[in-house]
Each structure stands twice: as structure tokens, then as C-alpha cells.
Design a protein around this motif. Structure first.
Motif, PDB file in Angstrom:
ATOM      1  N   GLU A 277      -1.281  -9.923  -4.567  1.00 59.88           N
ATOM      2  CA  GLU A 277      -2.438 -10.562  -4.440  1.00 59.88           C
ATOM      3  C   GLU A 277      -3.137 -10.418  -6.049  1.00 59.88           C
ATOM      4  OE1 GLU A 277      -4.581  -8.274  -1.534  1.00 59.88           O
ATOM      5  OE2 GLU A 277      -3.774  -9.658   0.008  1.00 59.88           O
ATOM      6  N   ASP A 278      -2.874  -9.286  -6.578  1.00 57.69           N
ATOM      7  CA  ASP A 278      -3.592  -9.294  -7.793  1.00 57.69           C
ATOM      8  C   ASP A 278      -2.928 -10.331  -8.942  1.00 57.69           C
ATOM      9  OD1 ASP A 278      -4.959  -7.086  -7.161  1.00 57.69           O
ATOM     10  OD2 ASP A 278      -3.725  -5.702  -7.888  1.00 57.69           O
ATOM     11  N   ALA A 279      -1.586 -10.361  -8.779  1.00 61.11           N
ATOM     12  CA  ALA A 279      -0.818 -11.404  -9.437  1.00 61.11           C
ATOM     13  C   ALA A 279      -1.357 -12.624  -9.112  1.00 61.11           C
ATOM     14  CB  ALA A 279       0.576 -11.441  -9.219  1.00 61.11           C
TER      15      ALA A 279
ATOM     16  N   SER B  49       1.248  -1.608  -0.932  1.00 65.53           N
ATOM     17  CA  SER B  49       1.353  -1.929  -2.566  1.00 65.53           C
ATOM     18  C   SER B  49       1.947  -2.952  -2.976  1.00 65.53           C
ATOM     19  CB  SER B  49       2.041  -0.444  -2.935  1.00 65.53           C
ATOM     20  OG  SER B  49       3.433  -0.698  -2.965  1.00 65.53           O
ATOM     21  N   VAL B  50       3.028  -3.577  -2.295  1.00 66.00           N
ATOM     22  CA  VAL B  50       3.516  -4.746  -2.863  1.00 66.00           C
ATOM     23  C   VAL B  50       2.514  -5.950  -2.640  1.00 66.00           C
ATOM     24  CG1 VAL B  50       5.419  -6.603  -2.286  1.00 66.00           C
ATOM     25  CG2 VAL B  50       5.916  -4.008  -2.948  1.00 66.00           C
TER      26      VAL B  50
ATOM     27  N   GLN C 266       5.974   5.430   5.285  1.00 64.79           N
ATOM     28  CA  GLN C 266       6.547   5.075   3.852  1.00 64.79           C
ATOM     29  C   GLN C 266       6.727   3.607   3.595  1.00 64.79           C
ATOM     30  OE1 GLN C 266       9.820   7.486   2.808  1.00 64.79           O
ATOM     31  NE2 GLN C 266       8.470   9.610   2.632  1.00 64.79           N
ATOM     32  N   MET C 267       7.327   3.076   4.336  1.00 63.26           N
ATOM     33  CA  MET C 267       7.615   1.730   4.214  1.00 63.26           C
ATOM     34  C   MET C 267       6.353   0.862   4.375  1.00 63.26           C
ATOM     35  SD  MET C 267      10.734   1.302   3.513  1.00 63.26           S
ATOM     36  CE  MET C 267      11.310   0.091   3.528  1.00 63.26           C
ATOM     37  N   GLU C 268       5.366   1.325   5.174  1.00 65.37           N
ATOM     38  CA  GLU C 268       4.230   0.414   5.295  1.00 65.37           C
ATOM     39  C   GLU C 268       3.191   0.771   4.277  1.00 65.37           C
ATOM     40  OE1 GLU C 268       2.544   1.985   8.988  1.00 65.37           O
ATOM     41  OE2 GLU C 268       3.628   0.617  10.065  1.00 65.37           O
ATOM     42  N   ASP C 269       3.348   1.821   3.636  1.00 68.21           N
ATOM     43  CA  ASP C 269       2.504   2.062   2.365  1.00 68.21           C
ATOM     44  C   ASP C 269       3.279   1.164   1.372  1.00 68.21           C
ATOM     45  OD1 ASP C 269       1.205   3.830   3.550  1.00 68.21           O
ATOM     46  OD2 ASP C 269       2.143   5.613   2.876  1.00 68.21           O
TER      47      ASP C 269
END
Length: 178
Positions: free
Chosen positions: A78-80, A72-73, A65-68
Motif C-alpha cells: 500500500e505504501d509503494a 506487513s507485506v 506469524q504468517m498473518e503478521d
């Protein structure tokens, strides 16, 4: 574990006393106590191993879960970054174009100036900036030269000084107030 009541234990003790005998009963009870203790330790070890495996599974799930969440972060960062980089790249491109335009204008102005210079064959006057000087202060005037004293101020009011280019409208041509 086993549902054995006190009366059942008493019955087992009496049968063991009759079958084993009073001389060997303490030795057998001690041996049975050691075996029960070993069994309890074995059961405790198995329980702790099972608990560790469950905790390990929970930790691996938590790790996943932490890796996911980290992925996502990272993707959102990268998008920002890319969304912020695009206007920056456009601004740099516009700045380069403006710089090139200014350089072209400077080059054309130099060429025009050189063409005018060659046509007139005279050297243009160079502009030399002069340092700014401050107006002399009142203390400088009194030290260098005393100011001339007047018997009467121009406006008649001793607290005001006349402004150059303005005339007093209260006085007439003869100098008397109306």
C-alpha cells in the motif's frame, strides 16, 4: 517407566506361583497382560493428544506469524502504491492543464483566423495534401522512351555521372585538361 530388573521379576513370579497356584496362574497372567496393554494404549493416546495439542499450538503460532508477515507485506504494498500514485496523479493533472492550455490556444487561433476572414471577406485557400510520387526507375525509362546516348561523358570518366551545379575543375574553357 518402572525400573524393574530381571531378578525382581523372577521373585514376583515365584511369589505369584505360590500364592495363586499353578492352575490359575496362566489366567491371571493373561488378564494382567491385557490390563498392561490397555494401560500402554491409554498412555499412547494421551501422548498423541498432548502431541497434537503442541502441534496445534505451534501451528497457531505459525499462523499468527504468517498473518503478521502478510499484514506487513500488504502495508508495504500500500505504501509503494501510494508513493507511485502521487507522481501519476501529478502527471495526470499536468496533462489536463496542458490539454486545457492547448485547447485555449486552438480556440484563440480559430478566433483570430475567423476575425481575419471576416475582415478580408475572402475564403482562405485550403491546403490539400498531394500524394507523394516516386521518381521513375531506370526500367520505366527504358520501357517508355529510350535514353539519348552521348558520345562522351561530361567528366571524362565513364563510371561517374556529373552532378548538377558542379563544374569539372580539370577542364579549362577550351575543353582541354591543364
Amino acid at each position: 517407566m518402572f525400573d524393574v530388573s530381571f531378578t525382581e521379576l523372577m521373585l514376583i513370579g515365584v511369589i505369584a506361583l505360590i500364592v495363586i497356584g499353578p492352575e490359575r496362574l496362566p489366567k491371571v497372567a493373561r488378564t494382567i497382560g491385557h490390563l498392561v496393554g490397555r494401560a500402554q494404549r491409554y498412555v499412547g493416546d494421551v501422548k498423541s493428544d498432548i502431541q497434537r495439542e503442541m502441534d496445534l499450538n505451534e501451528l497457531s503460532n505459525l499462523k499468527g506469524q504468517m498473518e503478521d508477515a502478510a499484514k506487513s507485506v500488504k502495508s508495504s504494498m500500500e505504501d509503494a502504491t501510494s508513493s507511485l500514485k502521487a507522481p501519476l496523479d501529478e502527471a495526470q493533472k499536468a496533462l489536463k492543464e496542458a490539454s486545457a492550455s492547448v485547447e485555449n490556444l486552438v480556440d484563440s487561433a480559430k478566433a483570430d483566423l475567423n476575425a481575419k476572414d471576416s475582415a478580408t471577406d475572402s475564403k482562405p485557400e485550403e491546403f490539400i495534401p498531394q500524394p507523394l510520387t516516386e521518381p521513375p526507375t531506370e526500367s520505366a525509362n527504358t520501357a517508355a522512351e529510350p535514353a539519348p546516348e552521348t558520345s562522351e561523358p561530361a567528366s571524362g570518366d565513364p563510371d561517374t555521372l556529373p552532378l548538377p551545379g558542379f563544374t569539372d575543375t580539370n577542364k579549362t574553357k577550351t575543353g582541354t585538361p591543364t
